[in-house]
Design an enzyme around this catalytic site. Structure first.
Site, PDB file in Angstrom:
ATOM      1  CB  SER A  46      15.532  42.626  70.522  1.00 47.02           C
ATOM      2  OG  SER A  46      15.727  43.890  69.901  1.00 47.02           O
ATOM      3  CE1 TYR A  78      12.737  41.707  66.145  1.00 46.49           C
ATOM      4  CE2 TYR A  78      13.440  43.823  67.016  1.00 46.49           C
ATOM      5  CZ  TYR A  78      13.666  42.474  66.822  1.00 46.49           C
ATOM      6  OH  TYR A  78      14.813  41.891  67.306  1.00 46.49           O
TER       7      TYR A  78
END
Length: 249
Positions: A143, A156
């Site tokens: 990501s 995250y």
């Protein structure tokens, strides 16, 4: 360019999003697909779709945060196909929450889903490849959060930074075994990842999972020209220079 025909491709997070799109994309190139995710009903539906189109597909319900289930996944794959050529780590879990609101259980779940799963599956795939002398390829969908941080995304971001560090370190170890590793760091993609967010990003900000899947196939094909082409397409779509459906599959 390496042919993907008859290559055995294990895909985690295959029940939806990028994982599902990747399974369809690799199947179109003639690969044998092994689907891994926690939702057996969605896996079976996808498996049936692939086999009806003439593809070879095995669905194995798996919680990739559990070592015993990961071991079962790769054991069953080798029992069925005799080898593992490619692993696509595409499972992921988001959390948008400020630091003081994060429950320790949520923190642990985010780290296990995004980071521990990559460790477990990469280790298992690499062990199988090395044992069978397969010059395999492990591809991880990370990501943009692996590269940057933002308020409200501490759990995250921590998990994805961990993924990047893990991949940078193991790249050199696996290279000695003849195993190639690749990672991609996409920004927003139109998946269920955002379903739990208070405000889902508008559609024009999101890439299609199928766009990302095309790039994964290009990586696995080891074609510099294909990688350049699809990377350019993704960039132009991200900049809204190309409309979302402008490039046929």
């Amino acid at each position: 360019m390496a042919s993907l025909k008859d290559k055995v491709v294990v895909i985690t997070g295959a029940s939806s999003g990028v994982g599902r799109a990747a399974a369809l994309a690799f199947a179109r190139r003639g690969a044998h697909i092994v689907l891994a995710a926690r939702r057996p009903d969605l896996l079976e539906t996808l498996r049936d779709q692939i086999t009806r189109s003439g593809g070879q597909c095995l669905a194995i319900p798996t919680d990739v945060t559990r070592p015993d289930q990961v071991d079962h996944l790769f054991h069953e794959t080798e029992q069925q196909y005799g080898r593992i050529d490619i692993l696509v780590n595409s499972v992921g879990r988001g959390l948008k929450s400020h630091l003081l609101d994060i429950d320790p259980g949520e923190w642990q779940a985010v780290l296990e889903t995004n980071l521990t799963s990559v460790f477990l599956c990469t280790r298992a795939a690499a062990a199988a490849m090395a044992r069978d002398h397969i010059r395999g390829h492990i591809i991880t969908v990370a990501s943009i959060a692996s590269l940057f941080g933002a308020p409200g995304f501490s759990a995250y971001t921590a998990a994805k930074h961990g993924v990047r560090g893990f991949l940078k370190a193991t790249k050199w170890e696996l290279r000695q075994l003849g195993i190639k590793t690749s990672a991609i760091y996409p920004a927003r993609i139109d998946t269920a990842f955002f379903d739990s967010y208070p405000h889902r990003p508008p559609g024009w900000q999101l890439l299609s999972p199928h766009d990302v899947a095309r790039y994964l196939v290009a990586l696995a094909s080891r074609s510099g020209l294909q990688r350049l082409f699809w990377r350019t397409v993704l960039l132009l779509k991200r900049l809204h220079i190309l409309p979302p459906a402008s490039v046929p599959y």
